[in-house]
Structures are given as structure tokens and as C-alpha cells.
Design an enzyme around this catalytic site. Sequence first.
Site, PDB file in Angstrom:
ATOM      1  N   TYR A  35       0.851  -1.206   0.000  1.00 41.45           N
ATOM      2  CA  TYR A  35       0.000   0.000   0.000  1.00 41.45           C
ATOM      3  C   TYR A  35       0.884   1.253   0.000  1.00 41.45           C
ATOM      4  CZ  TYR A  35      -2.579   3.825   2.197  1.00 41.45           C
ATOM      5  OH  TYR A  35      -3.085   5.065   2.496  1.00 41.45           O
ATOM      6  N   SER A 117      -3.484  14.263   6.962  1.00 43.47           N
ATOM      7  CA  SER A 117      -4.480  13.856   5.966  1.00 43.47           C
ATOM      8  C   SER A 117      -5.859  13.702   6.606  1.00 43.47           C
ATOM      9  CB  SER A 117      -4.057  12.519   5.341  1.00 43.47           C
ATOM     10  OG  SER A 117      -5.161  11.897   4.703  1.00 43.47           O
ATOM     11  N   LYS A 262      -3.264  21.218  -3.629  1.00 38.55           N
ATOM     12  CA  LYS A 262      -2.277  20.150  -3.865  1.00 38.55           C
ATOM     13  C   LYS A 262      -2.725  19.266  -5.017  1.00 38.55           C
ATOM     14  CE  LYS A 262      -0.150  16.243  -1.375  1.00 38.55           C
ATOM     15  NZ  LYS A 262      -0.779  15.008  -1.812  1.00 38.55           N
ATOM     16  N   HIS A 286       0.686  12.947  -6.734  1.00 36.52           N
ATOM     17  CA  HIS A 286       0.290  12.011  -5.690  1.00 36.52           C
ATOM     18  C   HIS A 286       1.296  10.859  -5.600  1.00 36.52           C
ATOM     19  CE1 HIS A 286      -3.525  11.754  -3.284  1.00 36.52           C
ATOM     20  NE2 HIS A 286      -3.046  10.559  -2.973  1.00 36.52           N
TER      21      HIS A 286
HETATM   22  C1  LIG Z   1       0.463   5.484   1.143  1.00 37.52           C
HETATM   23  C2  LIG Z   1       0.155   6.863   0.654  1.00 37.52           C
HETATM   24  C3  LIG Z   1      -1.042   7.472   1.042  1.00 37.52           C
HETATM   25  C4  LIG Z   1      -1.328   8.780   0.636  1.00 37.52           C
HETATM   26  N1  LIG Z   1      -2.461   9.396   1.093  1.00 37.52           N
HETATM   27  C5  LIG Z   1      -2.684  10.703   0.794  1.00 37.52           C
HETATM   28  C6  LIG Z   1      -3.765  11.409   1.382  1.00 37.52           C
HETATM   29  O1  LIG Z   1      -4.538  10.883   2.185  1.00 37.52           O
HETATM   30  N2  LIG Z   1      -3.933  12.705   1.022  1.00 37.52           N
HETATM   31  C7  LIG Z   1      -3.085  13.352   0.148  1.00 37.52           C
HETATM   32  O2  LIG Z   1      -3.259  14.537  -0.130  1.00 37.52           O
HETATM   33  N3  LIG Z   1      -2.053  12.698  -0.413  1.00 37.52           N
HETATM   34  C8  LIG Z   1      -1.815  11.406  -0.090  1.00 37.52           C
HETATM   35  N4  LIG Z   1      -0.722  10.766  -0.618  1.00 37.52           N
HETATM   36  C9  LIG Z   1       0.194  11.498  -1.519  1.00 37.52           C
HETATM   37  C10 LIG Z   1       1.275  12.227  -0.731  1.00 37.52           C
HETATM   38  O3  LIG Z   1       0.747  13.313  -0.005  1.00 37.52           O
HETATM   39  C11 LIG Z   1       2.361  12.785  -1.646  1.00 37.52           C
HETATM   40  O4  LIG Z   1       1.768  13.548  -2.658  1.00 37.52           O
HETATM   41  C12 LIG Z   1       3.215  11.681  -2.283  1.00 37.52           C
HETATM   42  O5  LIG Z   1       3.495  10.658  -1.365  1.00 37.52           O
HETATM   43  C13 LIG Z   1       4.523  12.291  -2.762  1.00 37.52           C
HETATM   44  O6  LIG Z   1       5.309  11.354  -3.413  1.00 37.52           O
HETATM   45  P1  LIG Z   1       6.513  10.534  -2.726  1.00 37.52           P
HETATM   46  O7  LIG Z   1       5.869   9.461  -1.918  1.00 37.52           O
HETATM   47  O8  LIG Z   1       7.260  10.044  -3.891  1.00 37.52           O
HETATM   48  O9  LIG Z   1       7.288  11.503  -1.854  1.00 37.52           O
HETATM   49  C14 LIG Z   1      -0.418   9.452  -0.217  1.00 37.52           C
HETATM   50  C15 LIG Z   1       0.769   8.839  -0.609  1.00 37.52           C
HETATM   51  C16 LIG Z   1       1.074   7.566  -0.173  1.00 37.52           C
HETATM   52  C17 LIG Z   1       2.379   6.950  -0.570  1.00 37.52           C
END
Ligand SMILES: Cc1cc2nc3c(=O)[nH]c(=O)nc-3n(C[C@H](O)[C@H](O)[C@H](O)COP(=O)(O)O)c2cc1C
Length: 387
Positions: A35, A117, A262, A286
Site C-alpha cells: 500500500y 491527511s 495540492k 500524488h
Molecule cells: C500510502 C500513501 C497514502 C497517501 N495518502 C494521501 C492522502 O490521504 N492525502 C493526500 O493529499 N495525499 C496522499 N498521498 C500522496 C502524498 O501526499 C504525496 O503527494 C506523495 O506521497 C509524494 O510522493 P513521494 O511518496 O514520492 O514523496 C499518499 C501517498 C502515499 C504513498
Amino acid sequence: MSKQVPVVKYNTSYPSIEDLRNKARRKIPKFAFEYLDGGCNEDVNLYKNTAEIREVELAPYYLSKHKGSSLQTELFGHVYDAPFGIAPVGLQGLIWPNSPQILAKAAKDHNIPFILSTVTTADIETISQITEGRAWYQLYHPAEDAVRDDILKRLEAAQYPVLVLLSDVPSFGFRPRDIRNGLAMPPRMTLKNILQIMTRPEWALKTLKYGTPNFATLKPYMPKGLNMKQLGLFMNRTFAGRLNADKIAPIRDKWKGKIVVKGIATEADTEMCMKLGVDGIIVSNHGGRQLDAGQSAIKSMHPIIDRYKGKIKIMMDSGLRSGPDVARVMASGADFTFMGRSFMYSVAALGDEGGNHVIAMLKTQLQQVMEQVCCEQIYDLPKHIIK
Ligand SMILES: Cc1cc2nc3c(=O)[nH]c(=O)nc-3n(C[C@H](O)[C@H](O)[C@H](O)COP(=O)(O)O)c2cc1C
């Protein structure tokens, strides 16, 4: 700005994000690791994100005068101790029990922002207390205005300075691993998942200690006693909403603090944010979890920087995995950066120690780059970019 003393207290057994990722894989059940780790579809964008950041090259000016480097970066009226923060991640407690609390505490201690989040496992009030009112909040736009208004009221009472509106989940990402694993909240107790949990005793014991993870912030809006299927339906009904101008405008009217959108990837959406009075954007895909056919985040940031730098705060996430990566993105013109997986790998690998470790390590790596290229201030990094 005063020069800061670099923090060097990190665990030398894990000097890279890849070390932490490998350790995390061994520490948590497979469904939780997948995940966290995965992208969407064929993971094309996941890999492009990091690869294209790493095409950025910096020139060192060894013979220039250099009095020392500072990582301090001003954003929205606050001087942070580094130009990076912790991106919002949903279901953090499923990845490692108590992880939002661990990361929020480390963010406060290191004076960097932590974004909570909407769909994670700690609530607005707890995280505000841990960060002494310095955390930012990421809102999945609720379908009902009453839920939106109540969340805004709670955020104001808890003194959140920045509200982050998520734009890049108009539909759920197609993530083959999660589909295969039947990922659900709480985790579905299939025989396969139970076997995975049995091989990860520390994760299992901590989960018993902290309780089954739940959507802590959303509890007041959920009918009691939902089974798993009903919970899924509730989440779909409550948060199945595309963000658009009609939803941003009333929030801009109500919210006195800063607003960041975002998930921005185009000049057109940046223009719309400017018109709506938004204070900043996070250029992001994301972490490659939504649109596999899209551009890498750094590639989509370039034209936005060319046209809008100085007019709106431009931040970026997706693909950063090291201090040099932060330097590359800041040198490309970003005002600030965020990371998601890097922080979670560290907490999954090292538990309570993981928050401090990863921030101290990234600060140390970035400090080394700054000293190496002979750059005194973060704002001067663009002068080092090789075009
Ligand atoms: C497991 C996971 C869950 C995430 N859940 C959210 C979330 O609830 N809300 C959100 O805005 N972004 C979410 N994201 C995106 C992150 O905020 C972010 O944009 C992303 O992880 C950046 O990329 P990186 O993992 O390569 O640093 C999630 C990312 C991951 C890996």
C-alpha cells in the site's frame, strides 16, 4: 537569518531512504508495505518522478567566498529549519501503529511542517497539540457542506495555519497491488493477511497496543457500528467529490488562514488558483498513484515556475528520496518541497526513532550539498543549476 548548526544525530546503519525501504519491507505485513510503496497501473509515473528529478545537475563554485550554508526557509510567515516537509498520507496507522503522532512530534522538534491527511488515523486535535498548532491540514472535500464547515471550525479552534485542498483524486487510483491484497479499512482478515501479520510480530503487538487503526478525524460524522462494507459505502458517499472553483471559492471566503491546492500539474489550474485567491500550490502527481499516463511532477513544474514564480508559492512533491533530490527541486525554482513515502519508510523501519532519524539524515545530506556547491542560502540554489 542566523546560521543553523546541522543536526547529525541519525542512525548510521540506515544512511539512505533505500536502506529504510528495505528494512520497512521486512518489518511490516506485505499488504501494508505494498500500500505504501506502490504506484498505480504499471508504475511508470512512480519511476519517472525520481528519475527525472535526478536529471537536474548542479554546478559547484569552489573558488567563491563561502561563510557557511543555512537550510532555513521562510514560507507563509514562518521560518522553517529546512525546505522540506511531511506530505499527507492516509491510513498511516496501518503502515505503522501511531506513525502520524511519531512524525508530527519529529516535525515539531525539527521545525518542519507536517500535513495531516483527512483520512489518516490521528485526529485534528491530537496533532495540533503535538505540533503546538503548527501542523497543516489536508482536506478531502466532503460531499456535505455541513461536514466541511464542521471540519473548518475544528481546524480554526486548533489553530491550523494552512489548509491544503486536494485536487488530484477525482477518482480512486487503479492500484493493482491493493486490489490483489483486498486492501480495506480495517484490514480484511483473510487467511493470506493473517499469515502476513503472523510473520511481523512487532507490528502485530504494536497494533494491539494502539488499537485497530480508524479514520480518527471523521469519527463524529460516521454512524456508529458500521461493518466493513458499510464503512466503504460511507467513505465513497462522503468524499466522492471533485474539487473545482465552485468548491474552492466558499472555502476562500470562510478560511482566514492560508490556502494551498495540492495536486496541480498544469498552468491552467495554476491560473485558476491565482484567480481564486489561493496562496500556494503543491505541484504533485500524488507520488505516481493516480495517473500513470501523466508527466513527472518535476516536468510539469518547469512551465509553472517559468510563468508564475513569485506570484504564488510553488511547492512540489512526488519522487524525492534524498537531500540531493531536495536540492535539485529547490534549484529548479520550487519555494518548498514535500515527501510522502520517505518519512513513512523510516517510521515503518525504525518505529519511534524513525521520525527523528529520517529528518536528521535528510538535513545532513542537504547541508552537505549546500556546502559542496558553495551555496549559502536555500534561495540561491537556482544559481547553481546547469541548464
Ligand atoms: C500510502 C500513501 C497514502 C497517501 N495518502 C494521501 C492522502 O490521504 N492525502 C493526500 O493529499 N495525499 C496522499 N498521498 C500522496 C502524498 O501526499 C504525496 O503527494 C506523495 O506521497 C509524494 O510522493 P513521494 O511518496 O514520492 O514523496 C499518499 C501517498 C502515499 C504513498
